[in-house]
Design a protein around this motif. Structure first.
Motif, PDB file in Angstrom:
ATOM      1  N   PRO A 183       0.850  -1.178   0.042  1.00  0.00           N
ATOM      2  CA  PRO A 183      -0.075   0.022  -0.132  1.00  0.00           C
ATOM      3  C   PRO A 183       0.785   1.354   0.071  1.00  0.00           C
ATOM      4  O   PRO A 183       0.490   2.089  -0.515  1.00  0.00           O
ATOM      5  CB  PRO A 183      -0.823  -0.113   1.383  1.00  0.00           C
ATOM      6  N   GLU A 184       1.894   1.401   0.768  1.00  0.00           N
ATOM      7  CA  GLU A 184       2.801   2.417   0.782  1.00  0.00           C
ATOM      8  C   GLU A 184       3.431   2.682  -0.591  1.00  0.00           C
ATOM      9  O   GLU A 184       3.322   3.835  -0.958  1.00  0.00           O
ATOM     10  CB  GLU A 184       3.807   2.498   1.951  1.00  0.00           C
ATOM     11  N   GLU A 185       3.840   1.557  -1.259  1.00  0.00           N
ATOM     12  CA  GLU A 185       4.454   1.905  -2.439  1.00  0.00           C
ATOM     13  C   GLU A 185       3.384   2.441  -3.584  1.00  0.00           C
ATOM     14  O   GLU A 185       3.582   3.208  -4.609  1.00  0.00           O
ATOM     15  CB  GLU A 185       5.279   0.664  -3.106  1.00  0.00           C
ATOM     16  N   LEU A 186       2.269   1.797  -3.404  1.00  0.00           N
ATOM     17  CA  LEU A 186       1.200   2.248  -4.338  1.00  0.00           C
ATOM     18  C   LEU A 186       0.750   3.630  -4.089  1.00  0.00           C
ATOM     19  O   LEU A 186       0.665   4.274  -5.180  1.00  0.00           O
ATOM     20  CB  LEU A 186      -0.080   1.417  -4.233  1.00  0.00           C
ATOM     21  N   THR A 187       0.903   4.063  -2.936  1.00  0.00           N
ATOM     22  CA  THR A 187       0.462   5.691  -2.813  1.00  0.00           C
ATOM     23  C   THR A 187       1.525   6.488  -3.135  1.00  0.00           C
ATOM     24  O   THR A 187       1.391   7.596  -3.833  1.00  0.00           O
ATOM     25  CB  THR A 187       0.449   5.784  -1.150  1.00  0.00           C
ATOM     26  N   ILE A 188       2.878   6.042  -3.178  1.00  0.00           N
ATOM     27  CA  ILE A 188       4.020   7.050  -3.681  1.00  0.00           C
ATOM     28  C   ILE A 188       3.703   6.844  -5.303  1.00  0.00           C
ATOM     29  O   ILE A 188       4.162   8.066  -5.824  1.00  0.00           O
ATOM     30  CB  ILE A 188       5.383   6.373  -3.263  1.00  0.00           C
ATOM     31  N   LEU A 189       3.566   5.671  -5.713  1.00  0.00           N
ATOM     32  CA  LEU A 189       3.373   5.647  -7.317  1.00  0.00           C
ATOM     33  C   LEU A 189       2.359   6.718  -7.738  1.00  0.00           C
ATOM     34  O   LEU A 189       2.515   7.140  -8.900  1.00  0.00           O
ATOM     35  CB  LEU A 189       3.108   3.962  -7.621  1.00  0.00           C
ATOM     36  N   ILE A 190       1.207   6.329  -7.040  1.00  0.00           N
ATOM     37  CA  ILE A 190       0.125   7.448  -7.670  1.00  0.00           C
ATOM     38  C   ILE A 190       0.325   8.860  -7.436  1.00  0.00           C
ATOM     39  O   ILE A 190       0.141   9.658  -8.386  1.00  0.00           O
ATOM     40  CB  ILE A 190      -1.250   7.129  -6.850  1.00  0.00           C
ATOM     41  N   SER A 191       0.835   9.118  -6.470  1.00  0.00           N
ATOM     42  CA  SER A 191       1.466  10.636  -6.115  1.00  0.00           C
ATOM     43  C   SER A 191       2.344  11.100  -7.265  1.00  0.00           C
ATOM     44  O   SER A 191       2.402  12.213  -7.677  1.00  0.00           O
ATOM     45  CB  SER A 191       1.977  10.832  -4.863  1.00  0.00           C
ATOM     46  N   ALA A 192       3.497  10.197  -7.588  1.00  0.00           N
ATOM     47  CA  ALA A 192       4.532  10.607  -8.444  1.00  0.00           C
ATOM     48  C   ALA A 192       3.843  10.756  -9.898  1.00  0.00           C
ATOM     49  O   ALA A 192       4.247  11.514 -10.838  1.00  0.00           O
ATOM     50  CB  ALA A 192       5.682   9.559  -8.414  1.00  0.00           C
ATOM     51  N   THR A 193       2.844   9.507 -10.089  1.00  0.00           N
ATOM     52  CA  THR A 193       2.167   9.849 -11.578  1.00  0.00           C
ATOM     53  C   THR A 193       1.478  11.060 -11.675  1.00  0.00           C
ATOM     54  O   THR A 193       1.314  11.856 -12.567  1.00  0.00           O
ATOM     55  CB  THR A 193       1.154   8.723 -11.623  1.00  0.00           C
ATOM     56  N   ALA A 194       0.707  11.457 -10.590  1.00  0.00           N
ATOM     57  CA  ALA A 194      -0.108  12.876 -10.508  1.00  0.00           C
ATOM     58  C   ALA A 194       0.871  13.793 -10.688  1.00  0.00           C
ATOM     59  O   ALA A 194       0.312  14.944 -11.610  1.00  0.00           O
ATOM     60  CB  ALA A 194      -0.896  12.908  -9.162  1.00  0.00           C
ATOM     61  N   ALA A 195       1.914  14.022 -10.102  1.00  0.00           N
ATOM     62  CA  ALA A 195       2.824  15.029 -10.180  1.00  0.00           C
ATOM     63  C   ALA A 195       3.455  15.152 -11.539  1.00  0.00           C
ATOM     64  O   ALA A 195       3.426  16.145 -12.058  1.00  0.00           O
ATOM     65  CB  ALA A 195       3.951  14.978  -9.040  1.00  0.00           C
ATOM     66  N   SER A 196       3.770  14.047 -12.172  1.00  0.00           N
ATOM     67  CA  SER A 196       4.179  13.992 -13.564  1.00  0.00           C
ATOM     68  C   SER A 196       3.069  14.329 -14.471  1.00  0.00           C
ATOM     69  O   SER A 196       3.300  15.274 -15.498  1.00  0.00           O
ATOM     70  CB  SER A 196       4.665  12.518 -14.005  1.00  0.00           C
ATOM     71  N   ILE A 197       1.948  14.012 -14.329  1.00  0.00           N
ATOM     72  CA  ILE A 197       0.627  14.399 -15.191  1.00  0.00           C
ATOM     73  C   ILE A 197       0.504  15.943 -15.127  1.00  0.00           C
ATOM     74  O   ILE A 197       0.057  16.606 -16.216  1.00  0.00           O
ATOM     75  CB  ILE A 197      -0.482  13.527 -15.009  1.00  0.00           C
ATOM     76  N   ALA A 198       0.785  16.400 -13.888  1.00  0.00           N
ATOM     77  CA  ALA A 198       0.199  17.867 -13.525  1.00  0.00           C
ATOM     78  C   ALA A 198       1.417  18.906 -14.416  1.00  0.00           C
ATOM     79  O   ALA A 198       0.945  19.885 -14.580  1.00  0.00           O
ATOM     80  CB  ALA A 198       0.283  18.262 -12.216  1.00  0.00           C
ATOM     81  N   GLN A 199       2.554  18.496 -14.449  1.00  0.00           N
ATOM     82  CA  GLN A 199       3.563  19.251 -15.092  1.00  0.00           C
ATOM     83  C   GLN A 199       3.136  19.888 -16.367  1.00  0.00           C
ATOM     84  O   GLN A 199       2.563  19.253 -17.432  1.00  0.00           O
ATOM     85  CB  GLN A 199       4.927  18.546 -15.392  1.00  0.00           C
ATOM     86  N   GLY A 200       3.223  21.183 -16.386  1.00  0.00           N
ATOM     87  CA  GLY A 200       2.817  21.934 -17.840  1.00  0.00           C
ATOM     88  C   GLY A 200       1.301  22.079 -17.994  1.00  0.00           C
ATOM     89  O   GLY A 200       0.860  22.530 -19.247  1.00  0.00           O
ATOM     90  N   LYS A 201       0.330  21.486 -17.100  1.00  0.00           N
ATOM     91  CA  LYS A 201      -1.157  21.736 -17.463  1.00  0.00           C
ATOM     92  C   LYS A 201      -1.545  22.959 -16.613  1.00  0.00           C
ATOM     93  O   LYS A 201      -1.102  23.477 -15.662  1.00  0.00           O
ATOM     94  CB  LYS A 201      -1.888  20.267 -16.839  1.00  0.00           C
ATOM     95  N   SER A 202      -2.510  23.562 -17.350  1.00  0.00           N
ATOM     96  CA  SER A 202      -3.313  24.521 -16.788  1.00  0.00           C
ATOM     97  C   SER A 202      -4.107  24.056 -15.754  1.00  0.00           C
ATOM     98  O   SER A 202      -4.577  22.922 -15.313  1.00  0.00           O
ATOM     99  CB  SER A 202      -4.110  25.336 -17.822  1.00  0.00           C
ATOM    100  N   LEU A 203      -4.690  25.237 -14.920  1.00  0.00           N
ATOM    101  CA  LEU A 203      -5.510  24.705 -13.862  1.00  0.00           C
ATOM    102  C   LEU A 203      -7.025  24.120 -14.360  1.00  0.00           C
ATOM    103  O   LEU A 203      -7.237  23.305 -13.810  1.00  0.00           O
ATOM    104  CB  LEU A 203      -5.978  25.973 -13.064  1.00  0.00           C
ATOM    105  N   LEU A 204      -7.603  24.604 -15.393  1.00  0.00           N
ATOM    106  CA  LEU A 204      -8.521  24.032 -16.076  1.00  0.00           C
ATOM    107  C   LEU A 204      -8.292  22.586 -16.585  1.00  0.00           C
ATOM    108  O   LEU A 204      -9.164  21.944 -16.564  1.00  0.00           O
ATOM    109  CB  LEU A 204      -9.026  24.884 -17.365  1.00  0.00           C
ATOM    110  N   GLU A 205      -7.137  22.507 -17.005  1.00  0.00           N
ATOM    111  CA  GLU A 205      -6.840  21.158 -17.320  1.00  0.00           C
ATOM    112  C   GLU A 205      -6.899  20.118 -16.178  1.00  0.00           C
ATOM    113  O   GLU A 205      -7.075  18.955 -16.531  1.00  0.00           O
ATOM    114  CB  GLU A 205      -5.558  21.100 -18.335  1.00  0.00           C
ATOM    115  N   LEU A 206      -6.053  20.661 -15.335  1.00  0.00           N
ATOM    116  CA  LEU A 206      -6.052  19.624 -14.016  1.00  0.00           C
ATOM    117  C   LEU A 206      -7.396  19.386 -13.489  1.00  0.00           C
ATOM    118  O   LEU A 206      -7.709  18.278 -13.190  1.00  0.00           O
ATOM    119  CB  LEU A 206      -5.297  20.374 -12.955  1.00  0.00           C
ATOM    120  N   ASN A 207      -8.317  20.429 -13.679  1.00  0.00           N
ATOM    121  CA  ASN A 207      -9.598  19.987 -13.167  1.00  0.00           C
ATOM    122  C   ASN A 207     -10.325  18.950 -13.921  1.00  0.00           C
ATOM    123  O   ASN A 207     -11.169  18.145 -13.477  1.00  0.00           O
ATOM    124  CB  ASN A 207     -10.352  21.231 -12.883  1.00  0.00           C
ATOM    125  N   LEU A 208     -10.399  19.177 -15.246  1.00  0.00           N
ATOM    126  CA  LEU A 208     -10.534  18.233 -16.220  1.00  0.00           C
ATOM    127  C   LEU A 208     -10.203  16.821 -15.910  1.00  0.00           C
ATOM    128  O   LEU A 208     -10.793  15.665 -15.934  1.00  0.00           O
ATOM    129  CB  LEU A 208     -10.592  18.773 -17.497  1.00  0.00           C
TER     130      LEU A 208
END
Length: 74
Positions: free
Chosen positions: A4-29
């Motif tokens: 579970p701990e590794e899964l949480t870290i993986l999800i957080s890292a994936t979210a941070a990676s996806i969020a890079q360069g995205k606008s607030l509107l894109e992030l909300n969508l």
């Protein structure tokens, strides 16, 4: 299986990676998309579990004594 701990870290890292360069509107969508995806997957999983419990009881002596009135069908 991942712990579970590794899964949480993986999800957080994936979210941070996806969020890079995205606008607030894109992030909300994207957030709405993934929330709905998760909810839909949870609904499918629960429905499969209900169907399995109702239609495919375990093959033991206890299942013969169980009452069908305790079963839920959606």
């Amino acid at each position: 299986m991942i712990c579970p701990e590794e899964l949480t870290i993986l999800i957080s890292a994936t979210a941070a990676s996806i969020a890079q360069g995205k606008s607030l509107l894109e992030l909300n969508l994207l957030s709405c998309f993934f929330v709905q995806l998760g909810d839909s997957l949870a609904t499918i999983a629960v429905q499969r579990e209900v169907i399995e419990e109702c239609c495919c009881p375990p093959k033991d002596s206890d299942s013969e004594n169980s009452s069908s009135s305790n079963r839920i069908i959606i």
